[in-house]
Design an enzyme around this catalytic site. Sequence first.
Site, PDB file in Angstrom:
ATOM      1  N   GLU A   1      -1.451   8.071  -5.110  1.00  0.00           N
ATOM      2  CA  GLU A   1      -2.146   7.452  -6.251  1.00  0.00           C
ATOM      3  C   GLU A   1      -3.539   8.065  -6.360  1.00  0.00           C
ATOM      4  OE1 GLU A   1      -3.483   2.993  -6.886  1.00  0.00           O
ATOM      5  OE2 GLU A   1      -1.305   3.193  -7.045  1.00  0.00           O
TER       6      GLU A   1
ATOM      7  N   ARG B   1       0.842  -1.190   0.000  1.00  0.00           N
ATOM      8  CA  ARG B   1       0.000   0.000   0.000  1.00  0.00           C
ATOM      9  C   ARG B   1       0.877   1.238   0.000  1.00  0.00           C
ATOM     10  NH1 ARG B   1      -3.458  -2.209  -1.961  1.00  0.00           N
ATOM     11  NH2 ARG B   1      -5.622  -2.474  -1.362  1.00  0.00           N
TER      12      ARG B   1
ATOM     13  N   ASP C   1       5.359  -0.196  -6.610  1.00  0.00           N
ATOM     14  CA  ASP C   1       4.163  -0.549  -7.389  1.00  0.00           C
ATOM     15  C   ASP C   1       2.939   0.153  -6.829  1.00  0.00           C
ATOM     16  OD1 ASP C   1       2.795  -2.174  -9.456  1.00  0.00           O
ATOM     17  OD2 ASP C   1       1.821  -3.096  -7.730  1.00  0.00           O
TER      18      ASP C   1
ATOM     19  N   HIS D   1       0.679  -0.161 -10.135  1.00  0.00           N
ATOM     20  CA  HIS D   1      -0.197  -0.957  -9.267  1.00  0.00           C
ATOM     21  C   HIS D   1      -0.643  -2.232  -9.990  1.00  0.00           C
ATOM     22  CE1 HIS D   1      -2.846  -0.337  -5.490  1.00  0.00           C
ATOM     23  NE2 HIS D   1      -2.714  -1.635  -5.740  1.00  0.00           N
TER      24      HIS D   1
END
Length: 330
Positions: free
Chosen positions: A262, A233, A257, A294
């Site tokens: 985001e 996360r 990632d 992601h």
Amino acid sequence: MKIIVYGAKLDELAYFEAWQKTHAQTLTIHPEPLDETTVGWAQGFDGVNCLQTTPYSAAVFAQLAAFGIHFLTIRNVGLDNLDLAAAKQAGIRIANVPAYSPSAIAEFSVTMTLYLLRRLGETRGPLAAGNWGQAASFLGRELGQSTVGVVGAGRIGQAAIRLFSGFGANVLAYDPHPGHPEPRATYVELPQLLAESDVVDLHVPGVPANYHLIDDAALKSMKPDAILVNTARGNLVDTTALLKHLQSGHLGGAGIDTYEHESPALLRYEQTGMFSDPQWEALAQLPNVLLTPHVAYHTATAVQNMVNFSLANLVSFLTSGEAVDEVIIK
């Protein structure tokens, strides 16, 4: 019974179509996320199925309740973007998919680690410029000679432990609630793990208690030239501090990632062509940073399981009032 699906991706459509052929429930599918501007589409439906990293707000839950909708299932694990208190107040019950493919994310973490240890990103610029000698000058490290610290030893973390140990790495693990410890790892406290690991691999949830778990002090305590990998996360890592330690040369690299900021604008970049985030741009310019959108979970096995398991939860909610993966909101 009628089900509305939000956030549908192109690679999910075949699995939704296959599911529909064997079930009596009717699916209406939208690529848009569930938010204040789209929640009105849910009127007249019995249940909602979603996948998104953007917020599920209190206003959304209140509107669903006003429509008489009491069940929401999500096609992923994470709950950090749901206002759970608001959901409980509105009488909305939620189920997630806690294990759609732990191996998919664990394998991606190993992929990022190998890319960074072998300094592949650093070879790309010189090679593109025709400087073969410089491109071949970056001395890599072997995973089998490294100590890997896995933070969070649940399903995904344990899969990562097995993979890293298979390469011959010395694996340390930290988990405040270890359950059944994976025997291939040595369990230690987080400060020891950070201080001794050549690679720190994150697999903990983005709950408030874990906000900026990897902050300036944590990064400072890591070994010089250590690598940080985050496929869990975005809010686990203080991006400002991460940039500081990358730019100073203290850290050897980072695989990100799941990005802290985001935003909806980032997720809509392909459609709008508009996105500005100085920290994302600064990370992208560093050759020892691997940024991905992601996608650690993104395999055929995982996507099929996310669709099928989440819809099974929703049908169970609608027919029996119970779901095996219901999230208990305290």
